[in-house]
Write a protein that holds these residues in place. Structure first.
Motif, short mmCIF file in Angstrom:
data_model
loop_
_atom_site.label_atom_id
_atom_site.label_comp_id
_atom_site.label_asym_id
_atom_site.label_seq_id
_atom_site.Cartn_x
_atom_site.Cartn_y
_atom_site.Cartn_z
N LEU A 26 1.06 -1.01 -0.08
CA LEU A 26 0.08 -0.03 -0.29
C LEU A 26 1.36 0.86 0.10
O LEU A 26 0.95 1.97 -0.98
CB LEU A 26 -0.65 -0.21 1.08
N ASP A 27 1.37 0.70 0.87
CA ASP A 27 2.09 2.89 0.77
C ASP A 27 3.02 2.81 -0.61
O ASP A 27 3.25 3.66 -1.32
CB ASP A 27 3.74 2.64 2.15
N ASP A 36 -1.16 5.57 8.76
CA ASP A 36 -1.56 5.02 9.44
C ASP A 36 -3.34 4.51 10.28
O ASP A 36 -3.35 3.69 10.07
CB ASP A 36 -0.71 5.26 10.65
N ALA A 37 -3.38 6.04 9.82
CA ALA A 37 -4.99 5.76 9.73
C ALA A 37 -5.46 5.03 8.52
O ALA A 37 -7.02 4.62 8.72
CB ALA A 37 -5.86 7.13 10.14
N ASP A 38 -5.09 5.75 7.57
CA ASP A 38 -6.16 4.48 6.38
C ASP A 38 -5.87 3.47 6.08
O ASP A 38 -6.52 2.46 6.50
CB ASP A 38 -4.74 5.26 4.92
N PHE A 39 -4.39 2.24 7.18
CA PHE A 39 -4.51 1.10 7.30
C PHE A 39 -4.93 0.65 8.32
O PHE A 39 -5.90 -0.42 8.06
CB PHE A 39 -2.43 1.61 7.53
N TYR A 78 -17.68 -1.31 3.89
CA TYR A 78 -17.00 -0.43 3.00
C TYR A 78 -15.62 -1.11 2.31
O TYR A 78 -15.01 -1.23 3.18
CB TYR A 78 -16.43 0.54 4.45
N VAL A 79 -15.25 -1.07 1.24
CA VAL A 79 -14.07 -0.93 0.64
C VAL A 79 -12.80 -0.08 0.68
O VAL A 79 -13.14 0.39 0.83
CB VAL A 79 -14.09 -1.27 -0.98
N GLU A 80 -12.33 -0.92 0.68
CA GLU A 80 -10.44 0.25 1.51
C GLU A 80 -9.29 -0.87 0.94
O GLU A 80 -9.29 -1.36 0.63
CB GLU A 80 -10.53 -0.31 3.08
N ALA A 81 -8.09 0.35 0.66
CA ALA A 81 -6.55 -0.10 0.70
C ALA A 81 -6.88 -0.87 -0.65
O ALA A 81 -6.26 -1.93 -0.97
CB ALA A 81 -6.28 -0.59 1.93
N VAL A 82 -7.55 -0.40 -1.78
CA VAL A 82 -7.58 -1.85 -3.14
C VAL A 82 -6.14 -0.76 -3.99
O VAL A 82 -5.96 0.31 -4.13
CB VAL A 82 -8.77 -1.12 -3.23
#
Length: 181
Positions: A26-27, A36-39, A78-82
Motif C-alpha cells: 500500500l505504501d 497509519d489511519a488509512d491502514f 466499505y471497501v478500503e485499501a485497493v
C-alpha cells in the motif's frame, strides 16, 4: 509468469509478516500518500490478497460500517485499501480483488460503498459501482456534520435484488478517526 492466486482472509487470520507485506504494498502503490489511519481503516474485515509468483501484487479489504439513510442504519461493506503493484497494473488484478470483495458484500451486507480516487474511478465504473448523487455526512462525536468534499467520489454497489438508496435522502456514515471516507 504463473497465474495469479487470490485468497480471502479475515484480518484475524493475518500474521505480522502478512500485515507488514500488505502495508508495504500500500505504501508503494499510493506513493507515500497512505498513512497509519488509512491502514487502520483497512483492518477488521476481509482481505482479498492476490499473489503471483509467490509475491503479493494486489490487495483490497472490506470492513463493516453503519450508514444511516432515511432513518435506517444500513449494514454497509466499505471497501478500503485497493491497490495493485505498479509493475502489475492493467492485468486484471484490481478486478480480481473487487470480484472477491463484491462477493463478500453480496453475502453479508445491504450495501457496498467506497471513496474513489481519480485514478481508481475507472475500475469501479467498469464494475457497475454508481457515484452517489446525494448528500454525504458523518455522525461525528459533536453531532452530524456534512461532508460536501466527499460528494462525487463516493461510490455505491448493491447486491442482486437490492436497490440503491434514494439520493433525495443523505447518507450519514459512522464516525472514525482520520478520513471519514
Amino acid at each position: 509468469m504463473s497465474d495469479a492466486h487470490t485468497r480471502l482472509l479475515h484480518t484475524s487470520r493475518l500474521g505480522p509478516d502478512a500485515l507488514a507485506g500488505i502495508r508495504a504494498l500500500l505504501d508503494r502503490a499510493f506513493e507515500g500518500d497512505f498513512c497509519d489511519a488509512d491502514f487502520e481503516h483497512a483492518l477488521g474485515g476481509m482481505h482479498a490478497l492476490v499473489h503471483r509468483d509467490g509475491e503479493l501484487v494486489a490487495h483490497g479489504s472490506v470492513v463493516q460500517r453503519r450508514v444511516v439513510h432515511h432513518g435506517r442504519a444500513l449494514r454497509t461493506g466499505y471497501v478500503e485499501a485497493v491497490a495493485v503493484r505498479a509493475d502489475r497494473r492493467r492485468q486484471g488484478l484490481g478486478a480480481r480483488v473487487m470480484a472477491a470483495l463484491e462477493d463478500v458484500i453480496a453475502r453479508a451486507y445491504d450495501l457496498g460503498a467506497l471513496s474513489a480516487s481519480d485514478a481508481g474511478a475507472a475500475l469501479y465504473d467498469a464494475r457497475g459501482w454508481t457515484v452517489w448523487g446525494g448528500r454525504i455526512g458523518t455522525l461525528a462525536p459533536p453531532g452530524p456534520r456534512a461532508l460536501p468534499e466527499e460528494e462525487g467520489s463516493t461510490y455505491l454497489w448493491v447486491p442482486d435484488g437490492g436497490a440503491l438508496p434514494h439520493p433525495a435522502e443523505g447518507l450519514w456514515f459512522d464516525w472514525r478517526n482520520g478520513d471519514v471516507l
